[in-house]
Scaffold this motif. Sequence first.
Motif, PDB file in Angstrom:
ATOM      1  N   PHE A 186      13.543  31.315  -6.864  1.00 51.57           N
ATOM      2  CA  PHE A 186      13.116  31.803  -8.175  1.00 51.57           C
ATOM      3  C   PHE A 186      11.714  31.274  -8.422  1.00 51.57           C
ATOM      4  CE2 PHE A 186      17.686  31.851  -8.329  1.00 51.57           C
ATOM      5  CZ  PHE A 186      17.959  33.061  -8.943  1.00 51.57           C
ATOM      6  N   CYS A 214      19.734  26.933  -4.864  1.00 53.79           N
ATOM      7  CA  CYS A 214      18.534  27.749  -5.079  1.00 53.79           C
ATOM      8  C   CYS A 214      17.282  26.885  -5.219  1.00 53.79           C
ATOM      9  CB  CYS A 214      18.695  28.634  -6.312  1.00 53.79           C
ATOM     10  SG  CYS A 214      18.738  27.746  -7.874  1.00 53.79           S
ATOM     11  N   ARG A 252      12.593  39.146 -13.864  1.00 55.24           N
ATOM     12  CA  ARG A 252      13.833  38.933 -14.613  1.00 55.24           C
ATOM     13  C   ARG A 252      13.523  38.763 -16.101  1.00 55.24           C
ATOM     14  NH1 ARG A 252      18.613  36.805 -12.466  1.00 55.24           N
ATOM     15  NH2 ARG A 252      18.093  38.187 -10.753  1.00 55.24           N
ATOM     16  N   GLU A 296      21.384  30.329 -13.462  1.00 54.58           N
ATOM     17  CA  GLU A 296      21.273  30.605 -12.028  1.00 54.58           C
ATOM     18  C   GLU A 296      21.693  29.397 -11.197  1.00 54.58           C
ATOM     19  OE1 GLU A 296      20.878  33.419 -10.678  1.00 54.58           O
ATOM     20  OE2 GLU A 296      20.052  34.611 -12.310  1.00 54.58           O
ATOM     21  N   ALA A 340      12.873  36.789  -9.810  1.00 58.57           N
ATOM     22  CA  ALA A 340      14.107  36.515  -9.080  1.00 58.57           C
ATOM     23  C   ALA A 340      14.155  37.415  -7.849  1.00 58.57           C
ATOM     24  CB  ALA A 340      15.307  36.790  -9.979  1.00 58.57           C
TER      25      ALA A 340
END
Length: 119
Positions: free
Chosen positions: A37, A94, A71, A87, A51
């Motif tokens: 991200f 991530c 996003r 997220e 994203a």
Amino acid sequence: MRLKSHIFVSALLRRAFALGGYAAVLRKGAEDAGTIFIRQRTRMGTETLFAPAPQNFFDDGADTGRKFEIRLMDRDGDEVDGALASEIRFDPDCWIVEIELDDRADLFDVVAEDGANRS
């Protein structure tokens, strides 16, 4: 074969600095295939969250580059923080990369809602 996440992030950081901006890894994820991200901050105080684009934006698997979608755009930092927290709960491996540039130029590919690339 897709570029490993840590290599993509490293190149993104170097390219952001080369454009005269600032970049930092806020959260380090899985080195090989972690989701990335990108949080872009501008001098105006707004932020945009990029994203990974859904797989349906890719052409029959022929394109192996990373593509992103917008996003959140021109939002408050708290709103971006909330989206990223969600997220992280979904995918704790991530990556979160922050860049501070008014114009991201061609740092990474962004797909339009119709699937066309916007560099």
